[in-house]
Write an enzyme that holds these catalytic residues in place. Structure first.
Site, PDB file in Angstrom:
ATOM      1  N   GLY A  83      40.579  -1.075  -4.845  1.00 30.61           N
ATOM      2  CA  GLY A  83      39.578  -0.846  -5.884  1.00 30.61           C
ATOM      3  C   GLY A  83      40.139  -0.231  -7.147  1.00 30.61           C
ATOM      4  N   GLN A  84      41.457  -0.256  -7.294  1.00 32.32           N
ATOM      5  CA  GLN A  84      42.055   0.315  -8.508  1.00 32.32           C
ATOM      6  C   GLN A  84      41.776  -0.600  -9.700  1.00 32.32           C
ATOM      7  OE1 GLN A  84      46.288   1.062  -8.214  1.00 32.32           O
ATOM      8  NE2 GLN A  84      46.351   2.147 -10.187  1.00 32.32           N
ATOM      9  N   HIS A 101      46.153   7.694 -10.691  1.00 31.08           N
ATOM     10  CA  HIS A 101      45.211   8.786 -10.943  1.00 31.08           C
ATOM     11  C   HIS A 101      44.544   9.199  -9.648  1.00 31.08           C
ATOM     12  CE1 HIS A 101      43.234   4.907 -11.585  1.00 31.08           C
ATOM     13  NE2 HIS A 101      42.134   5.444 -11.102  1.00 31.08           N
ATOM     14  N   LEU A 102      44.216  10.470  -9.598  1.00 27.00           N
ATOM     15  CA  LEU A 102      43.517  11.042  -8.453  1.00 27.00           C
ATOM     16  C   LEU A 102      42.103  11.396  -8.916  1.00 27.00           C
ATOM     17  CD1 LEU A 102      44.997  13.584  -5.985  1.00 27.00           C
ATOM     18  CD2 LEU A 102      42.793  14.033  -7.012  1.00 27.00           C
ATOM     19  N   HIS A 103      41.108  10.859  -8.215  1.00 22.86           N
ATOM     20  CA  HIS A 103      39.716  11.200  -8.510  1.00 22.86           C
ATOM     21  C   HIS A 103      39.364  12.493  -7.784  1.00 22.86           C
ATOM     22  CE1 HIS A 103      38.321   7.064  -9.871  1.00 22.86           C
ATOM     23  NE2 HIS A 103      39.405   6.714  -9.200  1.00 22.86           N
ATOM     24  N   ASP A 120      35.722  11.759 -15.979  1.00 28.73           N
ATOM     25  CA  ASP A 120      35.576  10.299 -15.897  1.00 28.73           C
ATOM     26  C   ASP A 120      34.442   9.855 -16.829  1.00 28.73           C
ATOM     27  OD1 ASP A 120      36.405   8.043 -13.463  1.00 28.73           O
ATOM     28  OD2 ASP A 120      34.711   7.585 -14.783  1.00 28.73           O
ATOM     29  N   ILE A 121      34.655   8.739 -17.537  1.00 25.40           N
ATOM     30  CA  ILE A 121      33.672   8.259 -18.511  1.00 25.40           C
ATOM     31  C   ILE A 121      32.407   7.724 -17.828  1.00 25.40           C
ATOM     32  CG2 ILE A 121      34.419   5.832 -18.709  1.00 25.40           C
ATOM     33  CD1 ILE A 121      34.376   6.248 -21.783  1.00 25.40           C
ATOM     34  N   ASN A 144      42.694   5.335  -5.444  1.00 17.19           N
ATOM     35  CA  ASN A 144      42.539   3.905  -5.200  1.00 17.19           C
ATOM     36  C   ASN A 144      43.852   3.216  -5.560  1.00 17.19           C
ATOM     37  OD1 ASN A 144      39.777   4.176  -4.512  1.00 17.19           O
ATOM     38  ND2 ASN A 144      39.202   4.154  -6.675  1.00 17.19           N
TER      39      ASN A 144
HETATM   40  P1  5GP Z   1      40.001   3.298 -10.523  1.00 13.07           P
HETATM   41  O1  5GP Z   1      38.879   2.304 -10.383  1.00 13.07           O
HETATM   42  O2  5GP Z   1      41.223   2.643 -11.137  1.00 13.07           O
HETATM   43  O3  5GP Z   1      40.319   4.067  -9.296  1.00 13.07           O
HETATM   44  O4  5GP Z   1      39.455   4.384 -11.531  1.00 13.07           O
HETATM   45  C1  5GP Z   1      39.465   4.232 -12.917  1.00 13.07           C
HETATM   46  C2  5GP Z   1      38.472   5.219 -13.454  1.00 13.07           C
HETATM   47  O5  5GP Z   1      38.732   5.371 -14.833  1.00 13.07           O
HETATM   48  C3  5GP Z   1      37.019   4.784 -13.314  1.00 13.07           C
HETATM   49  O6  5GP Z   1      36.294   5.759 -12.568  1.00 13.07           O
HETATM   50  C4  5GP Z   1      36.526   4.685 -14.766  1.00 13.07           C
HETATM   51  O7  5GP Z   1      35.195   5.118 -14.936  1.00 13.07           O
HETATM   52  C5  5GP Z   1      37.526   5.565 -15.504  1.00 13.07           C
HETATM   53  N1  5GP Z   1      37.768   5.169 -16.881  1.00 13.07           N
HETATM   54  C6  5GP Z   1      38.064   3.918 -17.330  1.00 13.07           C
HETATM   55  N2  5GP Z   1      38.242   3.934 -18.658  1.00 13.07           N
HETATM   56  C7  5GP Z   1      38.075   5.216 -19.054  1.00 13.07           C
HETATM   57  C8  5GP Z   1      38.137   5.858 -20.336  1.00 13.07           C
HETATM   58  O8  5GP Z   1      38.389   5.266 -21.383  1.00 13.07           O
HETATM   59  N3  5GP Z   1      37.891   7.201 -20.358  1.00 13.07           N
HETATM   60  C9  5GP Z   1      37.611   7.903 -19.227  1.00 13.07           C
HETATM   61  N4  5GP Z   1      37.375   9.205 -19.367  1.00 13.07           N
HETATM   62  N5  5GP Z   1      37.548   7.336 -18.011  1.00 13.07           N
HETATM   63  C10 5GP Z   1      37.773   6.008 -17.930  1.00 13.07           C
END
Ligand code: 5GP
Ligand code: ZN
Length: 119
Positions: free
Chosen positions: A98-99, A105-107, A36-37, A92
């Protein structure tokens, strides 16, 4: 009516295709996993299906095998990352969930004590 990104303008589809760089952690025929970035824990990895599915809310029984593989891959990566003390997996879903990126995607989070309930 929410407009879902399709593969053409989806950030995770671009990561899978390699047009946006990422730190790859794992890949197989169906799944791509990368760091994750903006990590929320010492280990924070995202596992995505290579197939563009906007969210868990739009999966159906045909996706059962893929969803199972995502979970199994998370467990395998957790082992590789030596998260022997435990870890957390999160999906999420939708705005209330919170998506923020509408490619399923799975964290995988680990390397610190997790708290409950999540925010
Ligand atoms: P969500 O909030 O949809 O459950 O998670 C999205 C995740 O994607 C966040 O944790 C965010 O930091 C990550 N993310 C968003 N853009 C990028 C990207 O360009 N590269 C990477 N590696 N992660 C990203
Ligand atoms: Zn996508």
């Amino acid at each position: 009516m929410m407009r879902y990104a399709d593969g053409m303008d989806c950030i995770f589809c671009k990561i899978i295709a390699g047009t946006i760089p990422s730190k790859k952690v794992y890949e197989d025929g169906q799944i791509y996993a990368f760091a994750d970035i903006d990590p929320k824990a010492p280990v924070h990895i995202l596992l995505v299906p290579k197939k563009h599915i906007p969210s868990l809310a739009v999966t159906d029984p045909a996706d059962a095998q893929l969803l199972g593989q995502l979970q199994l891959a998370a467990g395998k990566i957790a082992d590789e990352q030596q998260l022997s003390g435990g870890y957390r997996t999160v999906i999420n879903t939708g705005l209330d969930g919170g998506q923020t990126v509408f490619h399923l995607h799975l964290h995988l989070l680990g390397g610190r004590q997790m708290h409950w309930p999540p925010g």
